[in-house]
Design a protein around this motif. Structure first.
Motif, short mmCIF file in Angstrom:
data_model
loop_
_atom_site.label_atom_id
_atom_site.label_comp_id
_atom_site.label_asym_id
_atom_site.label_seq_id
_atom_site.Cartn_x
_atom_site.Cartn_y
_atom_site.Cartn_z
N ILE A 28 4.43 0.99 4.57
CA ILE A 28 4.60 -0.82 4.63
C ILE A 28 4.59 -0.75 5.78
CG2 ILE A 28 5.56 -3.04 4.62
CD1 ILE A 28 6.11 -1.76 1.36
N ARG A 29 5.83 -0.41 6.39
CA ARG A 29 6.39 -1.04 8.02
C ARG A 29 5.31 -0.30 8.94
NH1 ARG A 29 11.22 0.26 7.67
NH2 ARG A 29 12.06 -2.03 8.15
N THR A 30 4.16 0.83 9.19
CA THR A 30 3.84 1.27 9.98
C THR A 30 2.83 0.93 9.76
OG1 THR A 30 4.30 3.84 8.71
CG2 THR A 30 2.06 3.97 10.28
N GLU A 48 -8.76 -7.98 5.03
CA GLU A 48 -9.63 -8.63 4.07
C GLU A 48 -9.40 -7.59 2.78
OE1 GLU A 48 -13.09 -7.67 5.68
OE2 GLU A 48 -12.95 -9.65 7.70
N PHE A 49 -8.99 -6.54 2.41
CA PHE A 49 -9.25 -5.65 1.66
C PHE A 49 -7.85 -5.79 0.18
CE2 PHE A 49 -12.25 -3.18 3.42
CZ PHE A 49 -12.70 -1.98 2.60
N PRO A 50 -7.95 -5.94 -1.58
CA PRO A 50 -7.27 -6.81 -2.00
C PRO A 50 -6.77 -5.63 -1.82
CG PRO A 50 -9.48 -7.11 -2.46
CD PRO A 50 -10.07 -6.37 -1.49
N SER A 51 -6.23 -5.01 -2.20
CA SER A 51 -6.25 -3.58 -2.42
C SER A 51 -4.67 -3.37 -1.44
CB SER A 51 -7.10 -1.60 -2.58
OG SER A 51 -7.02 -1.65 -0.96
N ILE A 52 -5.67 -3.80 0.16
CA ILE A 52 -3.78 -3.19 1.30
C ILE A 52 -3.59 -4.35 1.34
CG2 ILE A 52 -4.16 -3.00 3.84
CD1 ILE A 52 -5.26 -0.90 2.58
N GLN A 53 -3.59 -5.10 0.82
CA GLN A 53 -3.15 -6.73 0.31
C GLN A 53 -1.89 -6.33 -0.65
OE1 GLN A 53 -3.23 -9.94 1.98
NE2 GLN A 53 -4.30 -8.40 3.54
N LYS A 54 -2.11 -5.69 -1.15
CA LYS A 54 -1.30 -5.91 -2.65
C LYS A 54 0.04 -4.61 -1.84
CE LYS A 54 -3.97 -7.30 -6.12
NZ LYS A 54 -4.44 -6.61 -7.60
N HIS A 55 -0.46 -4.12 -1.82
CA HIS A 55 0.04 -2.66 -1.03
C HIS A 55 1.19 -3.27 -0.36
CE1 HIS A 55 1.39 1.12 0.65
NE2 HIS A 55 1.22 1.36 2.02
N LEU A 56 0.87 -4.50 0.69
CA LEU A 56 1.53 -5.04 1.60
C LEU A 56 2.68 -5.94 1.61
CD1 LEU A 56 -0.77 -5.21 4.73
CD2 LEU A 56 1.46 -3.54 4.49
N PHE A 57 2.29 -6.11 -0.64
CA PHE A 57 3.03 -7.27 -1.00
C PHE A 57 2.68 -8.67 -0.78
CE2 PHE A 57 5.75 -3.65 -1.66
CZ PHE A 57 5.82 -3.89 -3.06
N GLU A 59 -0.35 -10.24 -1.99
CA GLU A 59 -0.79 -10.49 -2.87
C GLU A 59 0.11 -10.08 -4.10
OE1 GLU A 59 -5.20 -10.21 -3.59
OE2 GLU A 59 -5.35 -11.01 -1.62
N PRO A 60 -0.18 -10.81 -5.54
CA PRO A 60 0.76 -9.72 -6.40
C PRO A 60 0.78 -8.64 -6.44
CG PRO A 60 0.12 -12.09 -6.97
CD PRO A 60 -0.41 -12.07 -6.04
N THR A 61 1.54 -7.80 -7.18
CA THR A 61 1.06 -6.24 -7.71
C THR A 61 1.04 -6.73 -9.27
OG1 THR A 61 3.48 -6.04 -7.59
CG2 THR A 61 2.05 -6.15 -5.36
N GLU A 62 0.85 -5.60 -9.84
CA GLU A 62 1.28 -5.23 -11.19
C GLU A 62 1.99 -4.59 -11.13
OE1 GLU A 62 -1.62 -3.56 -10.03
OE2 GLU A 62 -2.53 -4.94 -9.88
N GLU A 63 2.61 -5.59 -13.24
CA GLU A 63 3.88 -4.87 -13.28
C GLU A 63 3.63 -3.39 -13.80
OE1 GLU A 63 5.27 -7.92 -15.66
OE2 GLU A 63 5.25 -9.06 -14.56
N PRO A 72 9.78 -3.44 -1.15
CA PRO A 72 10.94 -2.32 -0.41
C PRO A 72 11.52 -3.25 1.12
CG PRO A 72 8.90 -1.47 -0.18
CD PRO A 72 8.26 -2.56 -1.09
N LEU A 73 10.31 -4.17 1.97
CA LEU A 73 11.71 -4.45 3.11
C LEU A 73 12.27 -5.38 2.80
CD1 LEU A 73 8.00 -4.07 5.77
CD2 LEU A 73 9.64 -2.96 5.33
N LEU A 74 12.00 -5.93 2.66
CA LEU A 74 12.81 -7.79 1.70
C LEU A 74 14.27 -7.12 1.04
CD1 LEU A 74 10.38 -10.12 0.29
CD2 LEU A 74 11.83 -10.05 2.40
N ALA A 75 14.01 -5.62 0.04
CA ALA A 75 15.18 -5.17 -0.28
C ALA A 75 16.63 -4.37 0.15
CB ALA A 75 14.58 -4.48 -1.44
#
Length: 101
Positions: A28-30, A48-57, A59-63, A72-75
C-alpha cells in the motif's frame, strides 16, 4: 533509439489491466507514495479501478471468515486501536469500543 524490448514494455505498461495487476502486488505504501507519480496512466488506474481502491482501503473490503480486514497503515500508526494479531480483527476487538471512556 529504444530497442524492441523497451518499446514493447512501454506499450505493455500503458495497458490499464496490466498496470492493475502490477499495482495489486505492490504494498500500500508504495502505491500511495510512488506509483501514483510514475505516470498519468498509472495515476488514472489508481484513481479509477475499484480493485485498487479496495487494495488501498479507500473502499470497503470483503470480510474474511466474517472478520474485517484492518488497514495496515492505520494499524501501524495507531497500534493501541488494533489488536496485535490483525487476522483476528473485529470492531469489538478495538479497545476504544470495549472501553469508550
Amino acid at each position: 533509439m529504444p530497442g524492441f524490448d523497451q518499446v514493447a514494455s512501454n506499450k505493455a505498461l500503458a495497458i490499464p489491466g496490466i498496470v492493475e495487476i502490477i499495482l495489486l502486488h505492490l504494498d500500500i505504501r508504495t502505491v500511495l507514495t510512488k506509483a501514483q507519480r510514475t505516470c498519468r496512466t498509472w495515476n488514472n488506474v489508481i484513481q479509477e479501478f475499484p480493485s485498487i481502491q479496495k487494495h488501498l482501503f479507500f473502499e470497503p473490503t470483503e470480510e474474511i471468515d466474517g472478520e474485517k480486514i484492518p488497514n495496515p497503515l492505520l494499524a501501524e500508526v495507531f497500534p493501541s486501536f488494533f489488536p496485535l494479531d490483525l487476522k483476528k480483527f473485529s470492531a469489538q476487538s478495538l479497545d476504544i469500543v470495549r472501553n469508550p471512556r
